[in-house]
Scaffold this motif. Structure first.
Motif, PDB file in Angstrom:
ATOM      1  N   UNK A 125       0.825  -1.211   0.000  1.00  0.00           N
ATOM      2  CA  UNK A 125       0.000   0.000   0.000  1.00  0.00           C
ATOM      3  C   UNK A 125       0.860   1.262   0.000  1.00  0.00           C
ATOM      4  N   UNK A 126       1.927   1.275   0.791  1.00  0.00           N
ATOM      5  CA  UNK A 126       2.810   2.442   0.821  1.00  0.00           C
ATOM      6  C   UNK A 126       3.627   2.563  -0.467  1.00  0.00           C
ATOM      7  N   UNK A 127       4.081   1.441  -0.976  1.00  0.00           N
ATOM      8  CA  UNK A 127       4.927   1.458  -2.171  1.00  0.00           C
ATOM      9  C   UNK A 127       4.139   1.767  -3.442  1.00  0.00           C
ATOM     10  N   UNK A 128       2.869   1.414  -3.480  1.00  0.00           N
ATOM     11  CA  UNK A 128       2.073   1.612  -4.691  1.00  0.00           C
ATOM     12  C   UNK A 128       1.909   3.103  -4.980  1.00  0.00           C
ATOM     13  N   UNK A 129       1.979   3.914  -3.951  1.00  0.00           N
ATOM     14  CA  UNK A 129       1.887   5.366  -4.127  1.00  0.00           C
ATOM     15  C   UNK A 129       3.125   5.932  -4.821  1.00  0.00           C
ATOM     16  N   UNK A 130       4.211   5.187  -4.803  1.00  0.00           N
ATOM     17  CA  UNK A 130       5.464   5.634  -5.405  1.00  0.00           C
ATOM     18  C   UNK A 130       5.716   4.980  -6.763  1.00  0.00           C
ATOM     19  N   UNK A 131       4.675   4.381  -7.352  1.00  0.00           N
ATOM     20  CA  UNK A 131       4.836   3.718  -8.646  1.00  0.00           C
ATOM     21  C   UNK A 131       5.310   4.707  -9.705  1.00  0.00           C
TER      22      UNK A 131
END
Length: 175
Positions: A73-79
């Motif tokens: 969830x946190x990493x998907x924002x940095x896609x």
């Protein structure tokens, strides 16, 4: 020359186990004949479930699927994405930057230069870059395993004590 024991063979191939699986080696016949007391009908499904249930368990050098899903969830924002300009026609409204050359051409084709048609250019964000396609494929494999192979255990929790490791991970996020 003495015959190698089963335990020694398993220890010797443990590091290369994934390589054997990728090459299509069928283990069900080998395991069935070597360990007749194991009641395994489908070793491939068992291995898929084991893959989804991998966890670091405090080992910092090891990362499992459960760890990956907790951080998703946190990493998907940095896609990473790419952007490119896209042209759209609007009647009576303007959205984005007006492409005057495209607007005049469109109005001329219609035969009315005073018609309120505008061609506007807007930046379009694209997610289908190579590394995101790999992520998308991984998530689809995990989703398939959870919804197909683990469906019964998730719907009928009695007798499945290992489900506690799933409690900290929201697999519904990939549905």
């Amino acid at each position: 020359m003495a015959k190698t024991t089963e335990e020694t063979l398993v220890q010797d191939i443990a590091d290369n186990f994934q390589t054997y699986l990728r090459k299509g080696v069928r283990f069900d016949r080998v395991i069935g004949s070597a360990h007749t007391d194991l009641d395994i009908d489908d070793i491939e499904t068992l291995l898929r479930i084991h893959f989804v249930l991998t966890d670091a368990d405090g080992n910092q050098s090891k990362v499992g699927v459960l760890d990956f899903m907790r951080q998703l969830e946190d990493r998907i924002r940095q896609m990473k994405t790419t952007t490119s300009p896209e042209s759209f026609q609007y009647r009576g409204e303007i959205r984005g930057q007006i492409d005057w050359q495209g607007t005049v051409k469109t109005r001329a084709r219609a035969g009315r230069l005073d018609e309120p048609i505008f061609v506007c250019t807007q930046p379009e964000e694209h997610y289908n870059i190579d590394e995101n396609l790999v992520l998308k494929r991984l998530l689809s494999v995990i989703h398939e395993i959870v919804t197909d192979d683990l469906a019964y255990a998730l719907e009928n929790p009695a007798g499945y004590d290992w489900r506690t490791c799933l409690a900290r991970t929201d697999f519904a996020a990939i549905s």
